[in-house]
Scaffold this motif. Structure first.
Motif, mmCIF file in Angstrom:
data_model
loop_
_atom_site.group_PDB
_atom_site.id
_atom_site.type_symbol
_atom_site.label_atom_id
_atom_site.label_comp_id
_atom_site.label_asym_id
_atom_site.label_seq_id
_atom_site.Cartn_x
_atom_site.Cartn_y
_atom_site.Cartn_z
ATOM 1 N N MET D 126 0.857 -1.184 0.000
ATOM 2 C CA MET D 126 0.000 0.000 0.000
ATOM 3 C C MET D 126 0.893 1.232 0.000
ATOM 4 O O MET D 126 1.947 1.237 0.645
ATOM 5 C CB MET D 126 -0.872 -0.018 1.255
ATOM 6 C CG MET D 126 -1.998 0.996 1.285
ATOM 7 S SD MET D 126 -1.456 2.644 1.832
ATOM 8 C CE MET D 126 -0.761 2.246 3.433
ATOM 9 N N LEU D 128 0.347 5.537 0.440
ATOM 10 C CA LEU D 128 -0.630 6.564 0.808
ATOM 11 C C LEU D 128 0.031 7.934 0.753
ATOM 12 O O LEU D 128 1.115 8.117 1.304
ATOM 13 C CB LEU D 128 -1.131 6.297 2.238
ATOM 14 C CG LEU D 128 -2.016 7.360 2.882
ATOM 15 C CD1 LEU D 128 -3.371 7.457 2.191
ATOM 16 C CD2 LEU D 128 -2.212 7.062 4.372
ATOM 17 N N SER D 180 -6.975 12.155 5.573
ATOM 18 C CA SER D 180 -7.339 11.378 4.387
ATOM 19 C C SER D 180 -6.293 11.609 3.306
ATOM 20 O O SER D 180 -5.496 12.551 3.384
ATOM 21 C CB SER D 180 -8.718 11.786 3.871
ATOM 22 O OG SER D 180 -8.671 13.133 3.445
ATOM 23 N N GLU D 182 -4.659 9.907 -0.816
ATOM 24 C CA GLU D 182 -4.766 9.060 -1.998
ATOM 25 C C GLU D 182 -4.002 7.775 -1.724
ATOM 26 O O GLU D 182 -2.823 7.820 -1.370
ATOM 27 C CB GLU D 182 -4.107 9.749 -3.205
ATOM 28 C CG GLU D 182 -4.761 11.052 -3.609
ATOM 29 C CD GLU D 182 -6.135 10.812 -4.208
ATOM 30 O OE1 GLU D 182 -6.254 9.926 -5.092
ATOM 31 O OE2 GLU D 182 -7.091 11.500 -3.771
ATOM 32 N N ALA D 183 -4.659 6.635 -1.933
ATOM 33 C CA ALA D 183 -4.002 5.357 -1.667
ATOM 34 C C ALA D 183 -3.940 4.496 -2.921
ATOM 35 O O ALA D 183 -4.846 4.540 -3.756
ATOM 36 C CB ALA D 183 -4.751 4.596 -0.577
ATOM 37 N N GLU D 184 -2.843 3.765 -3.047
ATOM 38 C CA GLU D 184 -2.742 2.680 -4.026
ATOM 39 C C GLU D 184 -2.585 1.392 -3.242
ATOM 40 O O GLU D 184 -1.789 1.328 -2.301
ATOM 41 C CB GLU D 184 -1.478 2.803 -4.873
ATOM 42 C CG GLU D 184 -1.325 4.055 -5.681
ATOM 43 C CD GLU D 184 0.141 4.193 -6.079
ATOM 44 O OE1 GLU D 184 0.663 3.316 -6.803
ATOM 45 O OE2 GLU D 184 0.774 5.162 -5.618
ATOM 46 N N VAL D 185 -3.300 0.361 -3.658
ATOM 47 C CA VAL D 185 -3.231 -0.925 -2.966
ATOM 48 C C VAL D 185 -2.996 -2.024 -3.988
ATOM 49 O O VAL D 185 -3.655 -2.045 -5.036
ATOM 50 C CB VAL D 185 -4.551 -1.217 -2.213
ATOM 51 C CG1 VAL D 185 -4.472 -2.565 -1.493
ATOM 52 C CG2 VAL D 185 -4.865 -0.105 -1.235
ATOM 53 N N VAL D 203 -10.156 1.972 -5.518
ATOM 54 C CA VAL D 203 -9.782 2.435 -4.182
ATOM 55 C C VAL D 203 -10.663 3.619 -3.810
ATOM 56 O O VAL D 203 -10.656 4.652 -4.490
ATOM 57 C CB VAL D 203 -8.291 2.821 -4.125
ATOM 58 C CG1 VAL D 203 -7.954 3.408 -2.763
ATOM 59 C CG2 VAL D 203 -7.414 1.593 -4.400
ATOM 60 N N GLY D 206 -8.032 6.624 1.328
ATOM 61 C CA GLY D 206 -6.977 6.172 2.216
ATOM 62 C C GLY D 206 -6.919 7.082 3.425
ATOM 63 O O GLY D 206 -7.227 8.276 3.325
ATOM 64 N N TYR D 207 -6.536 6.524 4.563
ATOM 65 C CA TYR D 207 -6.530 7.282 5.805
ATOM 66 C C TYR D 207 -5.310 6.961 6.644
ATOM 67 O O TYR D 207 -4.800 5.835 6.609
ATOM 68 C CB TYR D 207 -7.783 6.966 6.644
ATOM 69 C CG TYR D 207 -9.046 7.372 5.955
ATOM 70 C CD1 TYR D 207 -9.530 8.668 6.070
ATOM 71 C CD2 TYR D 207 -9.740 6.458 5.151
ATOM 72 C CE1 TYR D 207 -10.689 9.043 5.399
ATOM 73 C CE2 TYR D 207 -10.893 6.836 4.487
ATOM 74 C CZ TYR D 207 -11.352 8.133 4.612
ATOM 75 O OH TYR D 207 -12.479 8.507 3.949
ATOM 76 N N TYR D 208 -4.905 7.925 7.427
ATOM 77 C CA TYR D 208 -3.938 7.737 8.513
ATOM 78 C C TYR D 208 -4.619 8.208 9.787
ATOM 79 O O TYR D 208 -5.320 9.218 9.787
ATOM 80 C CB TYR D 208 -2.682 8.590 8.261
ATOM 81 C CG TYR D 208 -1.721 8.541 9.418
ATOM 82 C CD1 TYR D 208 -0.690 7.610 9.450
ATOM 83 C CD2 TYR D 208 -1.861 9.403 10.507
ATOM 84 C CE1 TYR D 208 0.184 7.537 10.533
ATOM 85 C CE2 TYR D 208 -0.992 9.330 11.600
ATOM 86 C CZ TYR D 208 0.014 8.399 11.603
ATOM 87 O OH TYR D 208 0.865 8.321 12.673
#
Lengths: 224, 224, 224, 224
Positions: D126, D128, D180, D182-185, D203, D206-208
């Motif tokens: 992942m 982010l 929040s 942008e995520a790639e998984v 997707v 994405g979050y932290y």
């Protein structure tokens, strides 16, 4: 082998079978002169996976290991002394058994698997099915080793503090239980490791054997 | 410190507080110029425990690390380049938290623990209780480092292929959250590791801090 | 053995030699009915160290394992199914060799070491010197196993969701290379593990052997 | 999500967004009521990667974890108590920093990576990039958990010794630093693990965030 890893200046791949590569998994027990490590086996046992190629240098044929992984620090540091470019990896290989059903016997049809994972990525797998006893375990890893011992200077200016070409041989080698067989090998890409430079085009053969060897010293062939 | 680990030829322990030792646990994130390791954190994060002593050499005061353990191979090999005598170990230290109850805050009374295990044996433990913000994290690890870079020749004849005395400094260091506190330190014997040569007689102080630093190069002070 | 670990309700230590304990190190290869794990040996090989005591229950003699450590998750979860109270540990034992000098032979005078480290602390060590071939590897771990299978309910109110007394036996066992010898055993305190409840008062004997066994099922003796 | 992992009898995926999956990497510090684990951080820290889906059962919406990996045994065994189907894996994730250059800040553009390797195979990655502070870290892992607690009987005859549907909630949760981004998984096939059943089609976000929570008990919803 499609692309040659860096060879020492003045060396070239062998003219016959220049792309021949041995990919070797080994499960070692190791100790010093007082055998104390054998009583503390965490400091004695290590596993290893390494590639060997052959080259010509100074009118002789040499074996050379461009890539090698071990799973203990004592093997890593000893390898730096000897000229092996060792990194840590997770190395596993099936062991033959003599009782029960959970393992192959040393007999025709005995099946072995082996894997190499580095930094969380599987980079090699091998499966071997034994055929028959054999005289010798291949022809690639059978020459004196030709290794670089190299450390850049602390100035990070492109100069080297140590740049040697060395060779070494063990002594008192004992070999037993040599078997040939059918092998499948897969090598996988990784952004960090270059083993796939040696991805197999054709599998020449596969071998199982046991070996014990002592090592004390080598010879510096060239010092820059 | 009751017995001095080997110092470089011509060096001596400092006259003031010659037995002062810093024992440091660090939890690092590390990367190269392209930051790629940060996206593959197994190749970026490592933990470290190391001892630092001070010595005088060439009319200057230096810090020197006689013993150091890390838990990743990239840190081990980089350490050999820099002159640190690294081995692998299992290194753990409490992290401060900002939410929940499972960890200390950076505030008076915050409690931290740290451990070092090498080859299956616990060899050091530390407990720290924070007292108050501080100006600097101690006086031992605050000088230019004085390191040996040494590899014996492959001939195993007592000669060296590389025998250098080097120093190095990082740049762009940033320090934050420096706290002093009360520390307890225990160091345990091992047949393989010599950290107990530095077993504490008295604990001078304990510190917590964050630090970021870049490193590119060092200077060779002496080459034999 | 100075203090008995908890036995099932209605059970008692044996009247003859109530304090007899077997402390066993084992290096296993394991697979299911399709043998696929043998081709992926990371999923096949695991090491184990466990203590066994004997008890009487329901007019029979049983073996029981109060403490056991393994180094793989598949062995841990299978152990929970079987009733073994498994935890993870680092387990090492010398292997016999047939070539070279870095290991004992199966012959009089052959010396083996074994260690157990849990959560960074060494908690057991063993050294064995072989004397002579033997008929059986001891008398403690030779009875049907008597195990608890226990999970508290999720309510954390002192009730259990599963509380069973079970027994199990393997089948198709093959034993080979049984040797007796002289053993030294040391067990160390830990704040987390209770193996030192079984610290040795006297060493009755030491054994080496190989064993292969299959396992499919057990019998529930009592369900609460 | 193309194929649903097994749900409890009577449960179904949610009608709105039935394929919504949260894939979560977490770096935990954990302790019991006496906080002793915090002084021995090897027994306190663990990393985790788990998938969460949502389902409807008994007219309510629940979160459910079909796949989960941790890197310590205490987390594995606690998970079995709670109903999580835990396995061991190697779990890594970038940490934010406040000094130096080797890590992201909690600020727009901060970049994080995370990886999951199980039994020597990379099965998830992942990346982010933070965009902006957010109110809540997603909508999938936000309901009471619906877990099976299941152990087959030792008879291996298809019956169960424990077959429960449970729910649980933590208390005293504290959440901070929600971002929040942008995520790639990426999810990879494995012959042993089924995470690729949940391979991403799109997707959503994405979050932290940071979270602290206490846990003591749950509720048995159904017992068979």
């Amino acid at each position: 082998m499609s692309t040659a890893p860096k060879l020492p200046a003045g060396a070239a791949l062998c003219e016959d079978d220049p792309g021949a590569v041995a990919l070797i998994w080994a499960d070692w027990q190791s100790c010093g002169d007082d055998f104390s490590e054998l009583m503390e086996p965490e400091r004695s046992q290590y596993k290893e996976c390494f590639a060997v190629i052959r080259c010509r240098w100074n009118d002789q044929t040499w074996s050379r290991s461009p890539f090698i992984w071990v799973d203990k620090d004592f093997a890593l540091a000893r390898g730096y002394h000897q000229g092996y470019p060792k990194k840590l990896g997770e190395i596993w290989m099936t062991r033959p058994v003599t009782v029960g059903r959970a393992g192959p016997r040393l007999e025709p049809g005995g099946r072995f698997g082996a894997t190499l994972t580095v930094a969380g990525r599987r980079i090699a797998e091998m499966r071997l099915t034994l055929s028959a006893p054999a005289g010798a375990p291949g022809f690639v890893n059978a020459h004196p080793m030709l290794h670089d011992r190299f450390w850049p200077s602390i100035e990070s200016d492109g100069t080297a503090s140590m740049d040697e070409l060395v060779t070494m041989r063990g002594y008192d080698a004992e070999v037993a239980d040599v078997w040939s067989g059918e092998a499948e090998v897969e090598v996988f890409d990784s952004p960090w490791d270059e083993l796939s430079l040696l991805a197999p085009i054709e599998v020449i053969g596969g071998y199982y054997h046991r070996v014990g060897v002592s090592w004390r010293e080598g010879t510096t062939l060239r010092r820059i």
